[in-house]
Design a protein around this motif. Structure first.
Motif, mmCIF file in Angstrom:
data_model
loop_
_atom_site.group_PDB
_atom_site.id
_atom_site.type_symbol
_atom_site.label_atom_id
_atom_site.label_comp_id
_atom_site.label_asym_id
_atom_site.label_seq_id
_atom_site.Cartn_x
_atom_site.Cartn_y
_atom_site.Cartn_z
ATOM 1 N N SER A 108 -12.931 -3.787 -18.032
ATOM 2 C CA SER A 108 -12.016 -4.815 -17.539
ATOM 3 C C SER A 108 -10.566 -4.482 -17.889
ATOM 4 N N ALA A 109 -10.328 -4.081 -19.133
ATOM 5 C CA ALA A 109 -8.966 -3.747 -19.574
ATOM 6 C C ALA A 109 -8.430 -2.529 -18.815
ATOM 7 N N ALA A 110 -9.256 -1.530 -18.638
ATOM 8 C CA ALA A 110 -8.839 -0.331 -17.907
ATOM 9 C C ALA A 110 -8.516 -0.690 -16.458
ATOM 10 N N HIS A 111 -9.343 -1.524 -15.848
ATOM 11 C CA HIS A 111 -9.110 -1.937 -14.460
ATOM 12 C C HIS A 111 -7.795 -2.705 -14.330
ATOM 13 N N GLN A 112 -7.537 -3.622 -15.265
ATOM 14 C CA GLN A 112 -6.300 -4.407 -15.243
ATOM 15 C C GLN A 112 -5.076 -3.512 -15.333
ATOM 16 N N GLN A 113 -5.157 -2.482 -16.139
ATOM 17 C CA GLN A 113 -4.022 -1.579 -16.352
ATOM 18 C C GLN A 113 -3.976 -0.439 -15.333
ATOM 19 N N LYS A 114 -4.920 -0.404 -14.419
ATOM 20 C CA LYS A 114 -5.029 0.663 -13.414
ATOM 21 C C LYS A 114 -5.161 2.033 -14.086
ATOM 22 N N ILE A 115 -6.041 2.064 -15.065
ATOM 23 C CA ILE A 115 -6.341 3.291 -15.794
ATOM 24 C C ILE A 115 -7.718 3.761 -15.366
ATOM 25 N N ILE A 116 -7.794 4.989 -14.920
ATOM 26 C CA ILE A 116 -9.070 5.572 -14.522
ATOM 27 C C ILE A 116 -9.854 5.859 -15.791
ATOM 28 N N ARG A 117 -11.138 5.590 -15.777
ATOM 29 C CA ARG A 117 -11.962 5.844 -16.968
ATOM 30 C C ARG A 117 -13.043 6.862 -16.636
ATOM 31 N N VAL A 118 -13.234 7.789 -17.567
ATOM 32 C CA VAL A 118 -14.236 8.830 -17.390
ATOM 33 C C VAL A 118 -15.006 8.971 -18.698
ATOM 34 N N MET A 119 -16.336 8.962 -18.586
ATOM 35 C CA MET A 119 -17.186 9.158 -19.753
ATOM 36 C C MET A 119 -17.470 10.656 -19.894
ATOM 37 N N THR A 120 -17.053 11.237 -21.006
ATOM 38 C CA THR A 120 -17.182 12.685 -21.187
ATOM 39 C C THR A 120 -18.547 13.126 -21.689
ATOM 40 N N SER A 121 -19.367 12.199 -22.127
ATOM 41 C CA SER A 121 -20.671 12.584 -22.663
ATOM 42 C C SER A 121 -21.741 12.708 -21.581
ATOM 43 N N GLY A 122 -21.370 12.463 -20.330
ATOM 44 C CA GLY A 122 -22.316 12.583 -19.222
ATOM 45 C C GLY A 122 -22.553 14.037 -18.852
ATOM 46 N N GLY A 123 -23.135 14.246 -17.711
ATOM 47 C CA GLY A 123 -23.450 15.586 -17.249
ATOM 48 C C GLY A 123 -22.209 16.387 -16.876
ATOM 49 N N GLU A 124 -22.339 17.689 -16.955
ATOM 50 C CA GLU A 124 -21.232 18.613 -16.644
ATOM 51 C C GLU A 124 -20.756 18.438 -15.204
ATOM 52 N N ARG A 125 -21.678 18.339 -14.281
ATOM 53 C CA ARG A 125 -21.327 18.216 -12.864
ATOM 54 C C ARG A 125 -20.529 16.940 -12.601
ATOM 55 N N SER A 126 -20.967 15.831 -13.185
ATOM 56 C CA SER A 126 -20.272 14.557 -13.005
ATOM 57 C C SER A 126 -18.862 14.614 -13.604
ATOM 58 N N LEU A 127 -18.733 15.151 -14.793
ATOM 59 C CA LEU A 127 -17.426 15.265 -15.441
ATOM 60 C C LEU A 127 -16.494 16.139 -14.605
ATOM 61 N N ARG A 128 -16.998 17.261 -14.158
ATOM 62 C CA ARG A 128 -16.199 18.185 -13.346
ATOM 63 C C ARG A 128 -15.723 17.493 -12.052
ATOM 64 N N ARG A 129 -16.617 16.776 -11.401
ATOM 65 C CA ARG A 129 -16.286 16.082 -10.148
ATOM 66 C C ARG A 129 -15.207 15.023 -10.384
ATOM 67 N N GLN A 130 -15.351 14.250 -11.447
ATOM 68 C CA GLN A 130 -14.387 13.185 -11.737
ATOM 69 C C GLN A 130 -13.011 13.738 -12.120
ATOM 70 N N LEU A 131 -12.983 14.828 -12.876
ATOM 71 C CA LEU A 131 -11.694 15.403 -13.256
ATOM 72 C C LEU A 131 -11.006 16.066 -12.075
ATOM 73 N N HIS A 132 -11.775 16.699 -11.204
ATOM 74 C CA HIS A 132 -11.197 17.271 -9.985
ATOM 75 C C HIS A 132 -10.634 16.151 -9.105
ATOM 76 N N ALA A 133 -11.341 15.037 -9.011
ATOM 77 C CA ALA A 133 -10.862 13.908 -8.215
ATOM 78 C C ALA A 133 -9.558 13.343 -8.783
ATOM 79 N N PHE A 134 -9.441 13.306 -10.093
ATOM 80 C CA PHE A 134 -8.215 12.809 -10.729
ATOM 81 C C PHE A 134 -7.037 13.719 -10.401
ATOM 82 N N VAL A 135 -7.269 15.032 -10.472
ATOM 83 C CA VAL A 135 -6.199 15.990 -10.203
ATOM 84 C C VAL A 135 -5.847 15.934 -8.734
#
Length: 117
Positions: free
Chosen positions: A90-117
């Motif tokens: 909720s706090a991240a959404h209010q502040q328009k901060i993208i949130r990424v969980m780094t403990s997930g799978g490599e493929r998911s992390l890679r996809r989310q970081l590429h999307a951010f860039v």
């Protein structure tokens, strides 16, 4: 055109997965700082396309929120290792901060970081 990212990572020795993924992306320049005060100074002095805050969820979100207050149009992502609780989401959404969980799978992390860039 090169994308410039400022990364706040408090651990001076630890090369984590996210930093490794950013290093692999073409046409990206990263600068790593260790303290929030250094990040604010860098953001004031230079132009960055995005700000990445890494750390435990509560601390990282607090730092990202602090940066949001000073730089309202800056694209910010908060990288935290554990699943995010409802308050964090909720706090991240209010502040328009993208949130990424780094403990997930490599493929998911890679996809989310590429999307951010």
């Amino acid at each position: 055109m090169e994308t410039r990212l400022l990364i706040l990572n408090a651990d001076p020795v630890f090369q984590d997965r996210a930093l490794g993924i950013f290093d692999e992306i073409d046409d990206i320049e990263t600068r790593v700082v260790r303290r929030l005060s250094d990040a604010v100074s860098a953001l004031l002095a230079e132009n960055f396309d995005g700000f990445v805050v890494e750390g435990e969820a509560a601390i990282a979100l607090e730092q990202a929120t602090n940066a949001r207050q000073h730089f309202p149009s800056l694209k910010i992502v908060c990288l935290a290792p554990k699943p995010h609780d409802e308050e964090f989401i909720s706090a991240a959404h209010q502040q328009k901060i993208i949130r990424v969980m780094t403990s997930g799978g490599e493929r998911s992390l890679r996809r989310q970081l590429h999307a951010f860039v």
